[in-house]
Design a protein around this motif. Structure first.
Motif, PDB file in Angstrom:
ATOM      1  N   PHE A  20      47.804  43.030  44.640  1.00 43.44           N
ATOM      2  CA  PHE A  20      47.148  42.683  43.374  1.00 43.44           C
ATOM      3  C   PHE A  20      47.225  41.180  43.095  1.00 43.44           C
ATOM      4  CE2 PHE A  20      47.579  47.182  43.352  1.00 43.44           C
ATOM      5  CZ  PHE A  20      46.321  47.562  42.938  1.00 43.44           C
ATOM      6  N   THR A  21      48.293  40.537  43.581  1.00 40.32           N
ATOM      7  CA  THR A  21      48.365  39.076  43.499  1.00 40.32           C
ATOM      8  C   THR A  21      47.216  38.475  44.316  1.00 40.32           C
ATOM      9  OG1 THR A  21      50.760  39.153  43.232  1.00 40.32           O
ATOM     10  CG2 THR A  21      49.810  37.064  44.002  1.00 40.32           C
ATOM     11  N   ARG A  22      46.985  39.026  45.507  1.00 42.05           N
ATOM     12  CA  ARG A  22      45.923  38.523  46.379  1.00 42.05           C
ATOM     13  C   ARG A  22      44.536  38.757  45.780  1.00 42.05           C
ATOM     14  NH1 ARG A  22      44.013  36.605  50.930  1.00 42.05           N
ATOM     15  NH2 ARG A  22      42.574  37.781  52.224  1.00 42.05           N
ATOM     16  N   VAL A  23      44.288  39.960  45.257  1.00 48.11           N
ATOM     17  CA  VAL A  23      42.980  40.244  44.645  1.00 48.11           C
ATOM     18  C   VAL A  23      42.735  39.286  43.481  1.00 48.11           C
ATOM     19  CG1 VAL A  23      41.619  41.943  43.358  1.00 48.11           C
ATOM     20  CG2 VAL A  23      42.907  42.660  45.385  1.00 48.11           C
ATOM     21  N   ARG A  24      43.745  39.102  42.641  1.00 45.53           N
ATOM     22  CA  ARG A  24      43.587  38.168  41.510  1.00 45.53           C
ATOM     23  C   ARG A  24      43.387  36.731  41.987  1.00 45.53           C
ATOM     24  NH1 ARG A  24      47.598  41.680  39.271  1.00 45.53           N
ATOM     25  NH2 ARG A  24      46.725  42.861  37.520  1.00 45.53           N
ATOM     26  N   HIS A  25      43.986  36.385  43.129  1.00 44.00           N
ATOM     27  CA  HIS A  25      43.813  35.045  43.705  1.00 44.00           C
ATOM     28  C   HIS A  25      42.372  34.873  44.210  1.00 44.00           C
ATOM     29  CE1 HIS A  25      44.659  31.349  45.869  1.00 44.00           C
ATOM     30  NE2 HIS A  25      44.135  31.896  46.954  1.00 44.00           N
ATOM     31  N   ILE A  26      41.871  35.869  44.927  1.00 43.05           N
ATOM     32  CA  ILE A  26      40.514  35.796  45.472  1.00 43.05           C
ATOM     33  C   ILE A  26      39.484  35.788  44.342  1.00 43.05           C
ATOM     34  CG2 ILE A  26      38.771  37.053  46.820  1.00 43.05           C
ATOM     35  CD1 ILE A  26      41.176  38.071  48.563  1.00 43.05           C
ATOM     36  N   LEU A  27      39.694  36.614  43.340  1.00 46.67           N
ATOM     37  CA  LEU A  27      38.750  36.736  42.219  1.00 46.67           C
ATOM     38  C   LEU A  27      39.302  36.026  40.980  1.00 46.67           C
ATOM     39  CD1 LEU A  27      37.692  40.459  42.746  1.00 46.67           C
ATOM     40  CD2 LEU A  27      36.367  38.410  43.282  1.00 46.67           C
ATOM     41  N   ARG A  28      39.688  34.783  41.152  1.00 49.86           N
ATOM     42  CA  ARG A  28      40.318  34.046  40.045  1.00 49.86           C
ATOM     43  C   ARG A  28      39.319  33.291  39.187  1.00 49.86           C
ATOM     44  NH1 ARG A  28      41.354  31.585  44.774  1.00 49.86           N
ATOM     45  NH2 ARG A  28      40.864  29.373  45.029  1.00 49.86           N
ATOM     46  N   GLU A  29      38.090  33.114  39.659  1.00 52.22           N
ATOM     47  CA  GLU A  29      37.078  32.348  38.930  1.00 52.22           C
ATOM     48  C   GLU A  29      36.019  33.272  38.349  1.00 52.22           C
ATOM     49  OE1 GLU A  29      37.111  29.017  38.578  1.00 52.22           O
ATOM     50  OE2 GLU A  29      38.931  28.798  39.793  1.00 52.22           O
ATOM     51  N   ALA A  56      28.509  39.535  34.669  1.00 54.22           N
ATOM     52  CA  ALA A  56      29.159  38.258  34.301  1.00 54.22           C
ATOM     53  C   ALA A  56      30.673  38.440  34.389  1.00 54.22           C
ATOM     54  CB  ALA A  56      28.734  37.830  32.905  1.00 54.22           C
ATOM     55  N   PHE A  57      31.183  38.472  35.610  1.00 55.35           N
ATOM     56  CA  PHE A  57      32.607  38.711  35.849  1.00 55.35           C
ATOM     57  C   PHE A  57      33.454  37.562  35.299  1.00 55.35           C
ATOM     58  CE2 PHE A  57      36.303  38.022  38.724  1.00 55.35           C
ATOM     59  CZ  PHE A  57      37.025  39.137  38.343  1.00 55.35           C
ATOM     60  N   ASP A  58      34.492  37.928  34.545  1.00 53.38           N
ATOM     61  CA  ASP A  58      35.427  36.938  34.018  1.00 53.38           C
ATOM     62  C   ASP A  58      36.843  37.516  34.110  1.00 53.38           C
ATOM     63  OD1 ASP A  58      37.008  35.134  32.669  1.00 53.38           O
ATOM     64  OD2 ASP A  58      35.641  34.921  30.977  1.00 53.38           O
ATOM     65  N   PRO A  59      37.614  37.085  35.111  1.00 57.97           N
ATOM     66  CA  PRO A  59      38.941  37.671  35.317  1.00 57.97           C
ATOM     67  C   PRO A  59      39.900  37.472  34.147  1.00 57.97           C
ATOM     68  CG  PRO A  59      38.695  35.686  36.623  1.00 57.97           C
ATOM     69  CD  PRO A  59      37.344  35.978  36.029  1.00 57.97           C
ATOM     70  N   ASP A  60      39.618  36.500  33.275  1.00 57.25           N
ATOM     71  CA  ASP A  60      40.483  36.289  32.119  1.00 57.25           C
ATOM     72  C   ASP A  60      40.251  37.336  31.029  1.00 57.25           C
ATOM     73  OD1 ASP A  60      41.622  34.069  33.312  1.00 57.25           O
ATOM     74  OD2 ASP A  60      40.218  32.671  32.358  1.00 57.25           O
ATOM     75  N   VAL A  92      33.984  48.453  36.661  1.00 58.84           N
ATOM     76  CA  VAL A  92      33.045  47.716  37.502  1.00 58.84           C
ATOM     77  C   VAL A  92      33.725  47.539  38.854  1.00 58.84           C
ATOM     78  CG1 VAL A  92      31.755  45.563  37.772  1.00 58.84           C
ATOM     79  CG2 VAL A  92      32.096  46.536  35.475  1.00 58.84           C
ATOM     80  N   VAL A  93      33.081  48.057  39.897  1.00 60.49           N
ATOM     81  CA  VAL A  93      33.643  47.968  41.241  1.00 60.49           C
ATOM     82  C   VAL A  93      33.009  46.771  41.949  1.00 60.49           C
ATOM     83  CG1 VAL A  93      34.038  49.165  43.424  1.00 60.49           C
ATOM     84  CG2 VAL A  93      33.972  50.475  41.281  1.00 60.49           C
ATOM     85  N   ILE A  94      33.889  45.845  42.385  1.00 59.16           N
ATOM     86  CA  ILE A  94      33.466  44.599  43.022  1.00 59.16           C
ATOM     87  C   ILE A  94      33.900  44.609  44.475  1.00 59.16           C
ATOM     88  CG2 ILE A  94      33.638  42.080  42.976  1.00 59.16           C
ATOM     89  CD1 ILE A  94      34.508  42.342  40.003  1.00 59.16           C
ATOM     90  N   GLY A  95      32.945  44.373  45.358  1.00 56.88           N
ATOM     91  CA  GLY A  95      33.236  44.295  46.790  1.00 56.88           C
ATOM     92  C   GLY A  95      33.352  42.859  47.245  1.00 56.88           C
ATOM     93  N   LEU A  96      33.436  42.689  48.535  1.00 59.02           N
ATOM     94  CA  LEU A  96      33.540  41.364  49.132  1.00 59.02           C
ATOM     95  C   LEU A  96      32.305  40.545  48.788  1.00 59.02           C
ATOM     96  CD1 LEU A  96      34.923  42.488  52.609  1.00 59.02           C
ATOM     97  CD2 LEU A  96      36.215  41.600  50.675  1.00 59.02           C
ATOM     98  N   GLY A  97      32.479  39.241  48.664  1.00 58.42           N
ATOM     99  CA  GLY A  97      31.357  38.355  48.373  1.00 58.42           C
ATOM    100  C   GLY A  97      30.780  38.522  46.980  1.00 58.42           C
ATOM    101  N   ASN A  98      31.617  38.948  46.023  1.00 57.23           N
ATOM    102  CA  ASN A  98      31.179  39.161  44.630  1.00 57.23           C
ATOM    103  C   ASN A  98      30.019  40.151  44.519  1.00 57.23           C
ATOM    104  OD1 ASN A  98      33.135  37.447  43.647  1.00 57.23           O
ATOM    105  ND2 ASN A  98      31.795  35.671  43.621  1.00 57.23           N
TER     106      ASN A  98
END
Length: 137
Positions: A20-29, A56-60, A92-98
């Motif tokens: 989950f640290t990695r997923v949040r790192h990859i999808l941090r923006e 309009a994905f916003d991880p925050d 919302v299910v997000i795959g590779l490459g947004n």
């Protein structure tokens, strides 16, 4: 059509933490999710989904619920996020490459901890190791 590889699902509340640290790192923006393909477009229409808000994905402001990984490599392939939009709760299910994989309207109490979620065992340990190594490099 069968998937090219097997996957397993992990929940943010039961880890492994490194995944989950990695997923949040990859999808941090914040990002505009790509809603392409007949399946996704059909689901958005069928479910009367607020497309602008759900792409309009916003991880925050979105909550990470779960992550699916390849069972052979232990690497992340898609993740599910909860967001409140248009007066409703959505996964919302997000795959590779947004890439937007699908959207599901859910009840506010739903947590996504079904029997398919891996919570322990050799695969859990393998995924933890793989993602610790990936985060180190």
């Amino acid at each position: 059509m069968a998937p090219r590889f097997e996957t397993a699902r992990f929940h943010s509340e039961s880890g492994p933490v490194s995944l989950f640290t990695r997923v949040r790192h990859i999808l941090r923006e914040p990002a505009r999710l790509k809603a392409q393909g007949a399946h996704v477009i059909e689901r958005l229409q069928q479910r009367n989904a607020p497309v602008e808000e759900l792409t309009a994905f916003d991880p925050d402001h979105w909550d990470l619920v779960s992550a699916d990984v390849r069972t052979d490599t232990g690497k992340w392939v898609k993740s599910t996020w909860r967001v409140h939009a248009d007066g409703r709760d959505w996964w919302v299910v997000i795959g590779l490459g947004n890439a937007l994989v699908t959207v599901i309207e859910v009840d506010p109490w739903r947590r996504g901890q079904g029997e398919r979620v891996v919570t322990e065992g050799p695969l859990h340990a393998h995924v933890e190791r793989v993602n610790q190594d990936l985060m180190r490099s």
